[in-house]
Design a protein around this motif. Structure first.
Motif, PDB file in Angstrom:
ATOM      1  N   ALA A  59       0.917  -1.273  -0.104  1.00 57.36           N
ATOM      2  CA  ALA A  59      -0.040   0.107   0.042  1.00 57.36           C
ATOM      3  C   ALA A  59       0.851   1.227   0.008  1.00 57.36           C
ATOM      4  CB  ALA A  59      -1.101   0.137   1.084  1.00 57.36           C
ATOM      5  N   ALA A  60       1.905   1.134   0.722  1.00 56.07           N
ATOM      6  CA  ALA A  60       2.854   2.489   0.699  1.00 56.07           C
ATOM      7  C   ALA A  60       3.376   2.677  -0.635  1.00 56.07           C
ATOM      8  CB  ALA A  60       3.819   1.973   1.852  1.00 56.07           C
ATOM      9  N   GLU A  61       3.906   1.385  -1.220  1.00 55.45           N
ATOM     10  CA  GLU A  61       4.412   1.624  -2.642  1.00 55.45           C
ATOM     11  C   GLU A  61       3.407   2.187  -3.693  1.00 55.45           C
ATOM     12  OE1 GLU A  61       5.447  -2.440  -3.577  1.00 55.45           O
ATOM     13  OE2 GLU A  61       7.330  -2.595  -2.353  1.00 55.45           O
ATOM     14  N   ALA A  65       0.027   5.805  -6.879  1.00 53.68           N
ATOM     15  CA  ALA A  65       0.158   4.912  -8.324  1.00 53.68           C
ATOM     16  C   ALA A  65      -1.280   4.654  -8.735  1.00 53.68           C
ATOM     17  CB  ALA A  65       1.079   3.895  -8.209  1.00 53.68           C
ATOM     18  N   PRO A  66      -1.387   4.808 -10.131  1.00 56.78           N
ATOM     19  CA  PRO A  66      -2.673   4.506 -10.838  1.00 56.78           C
ATOM     20  C   PRO A  66      -3.036   3.060 -10.405  1.00 56.78           C
ATOM     21  CG  PRO A  66      -0.927   5.504 -12.196  1.00 56.78           C
ATOM     22  CD  PRO A  66      -0.286   5.184 -11.226  1.00 56.78           C
ATOM     23  N   GLU A  70      -6.925  -0.982  -8.523  1.00 55.74           N
ATOM     24  CA  GLU A  70      -7.315  -2.346  -8.783  1.00 55.74           C
ATOM     25  C   GLU A  70      -6.486  -3.247  -7.668  1.00 55.74           C
ATOM     26  OE1 GLU A  70      -6.039  -5.581 -12.383  1.00 55.74           O
ATOM     27  OE2 GLU A  70      -5.663  -3.505 -12.718  1.00 55.74           O
ATOM     28  N   TRP A  71      -5.536  -2.785  -7.332  1.00 52.42           N
ATOM     29  CA  TRP A  71      -4.824  -3.833  -6.308  1.00 52.42           C
ATOM     30  C   TRP A  71      -5.591  -3.947  -5.046  1.00 52.42           C
ATOM     31  CZ3 TRP A  71      -3.026  -2.337  -1.390  1.00 52.42           C
ATOM     32  CH2 TRP A  71      -2.302  -3.147  -0.629  1.00 52.42           C
ATOM     33  N   ALA A  72      -6.098  -2.651  -4.684  1.00 52.83           N
ATOM     34  CA  ALA A  72      -7.011  -2.475  -3.313  1.00 52.83           C
ATOM     35  C   ALA A  72      -8.297  -3.422  -3.778  1.00 52.83           C
ATOM     36  CB  ALA A  72      -7.245  -1.207  -3.034  1.00 52.83           C
ATOM     37  N   ARG A  96      -4.660   7.342   1.622  1.00 56.83           N
ATOM     38  CA  ARG A  96      -4.524   7.671   0.308  1.00 56.83           C
ATOM     39  C   ARG A  96      -5.227   9.031   0.197  1.00 56.83           C
ATOM     40  NH1 ARG A  96      -6.690   6.527  -4.894  1.00 56.83           N
ATOM     41  NH2 ARG A  96      -5.109   6.714  -6.540  1.00 56.83           N
ATOM     42  N   ALA A  97      -6.409   8.995   0.574  1.00 57.72           N
ATOM     43  CA  ALA A  97      -7.291   9.977   0.222  1.00 57.72           C
ATOM     44  C   ALA A  97      -6.883  11.289   0.894  1.00 57.72           C
ATOM     45  CB  ALA A  97      -8.768   9.674   0.682  1.00 57.72           C
TER      46      ALA A  97
END
Length: 155
Positions: A59-61, A65-66, A70-72, A96-97
């Motif tokens: 998540a930190a990485e 990023a775009p 999808e990852w989340a 992130r928000a």
């Protein structure tokens, strides 16, 4: 590390170390299968501890990023049924928000865990920093937010 490398070490410790190493080195294409496999470990507490470290690192990485969305979404499906992991992933989405200055709600920030509040208090979003300086759950969170506000005022 293999179980036979450390005589007397409990098997779950060796598995934990192996899970951490594998999660750190996993290719994107193999991540889903590996996370599912780790969560199937016979020691659920240890498995969740390994996966939360992975979620935190990835998540930190990815949070700026775009590829984040999808990852989340994929990780959210994988950790369903593991409330701590679900919450950590939700808090990364909130982080992130806040960090990207996307919409977020005051109540979500104040209801978040100490882990999250301390992480956000060391950030750069002035609105979040003011809120945490005033209403953060612990003295450490409030002080960290005040220090971050001070750094912003200096810079």
């Amino acid at each position: 590390m293999h179980a036979d490398d450390s005589a007397g070490e409990p098997a779950e410790h060796a598995r934990f170390a192996r899970h951490l190493t594998e999660l750190e080195q996993v290719a994107d294409a193999d991540e889903i299968e590996l996370v599912v496999g780790v969560l199937a470990d016979p020691d659920p507490v240890m498995a969740r501890a390994a996966v939360v470290r992975h979620l935190d690192r990835r998540a930190a990485e990815l949070c700026r990023a775009p590829a984040w969305e999808e990852w989340a979404e994929v990780m959210a499906r994988l950790v369903t049924g593991h409330p701590f992991l679900v919450r950590r992933l939700e808090e990364w989405a909130l982080f992130r928000a806040v960090a990207l200055r996307l919409p977020w709600h005051r109540d979500d920030l104040l209801a978040a865990s100490d882990w999250f509040q301390l992480k956000a208090a060391d950030g750069t979003n002035p609105e979040a920093l003011r809120l945490l300086a005033e209403s953060g759950r612990t003295k450490r969170i409030r002080n960290t937010a005040r220090e971050s506000l001070g750094r912003r005022a200096e810079g």
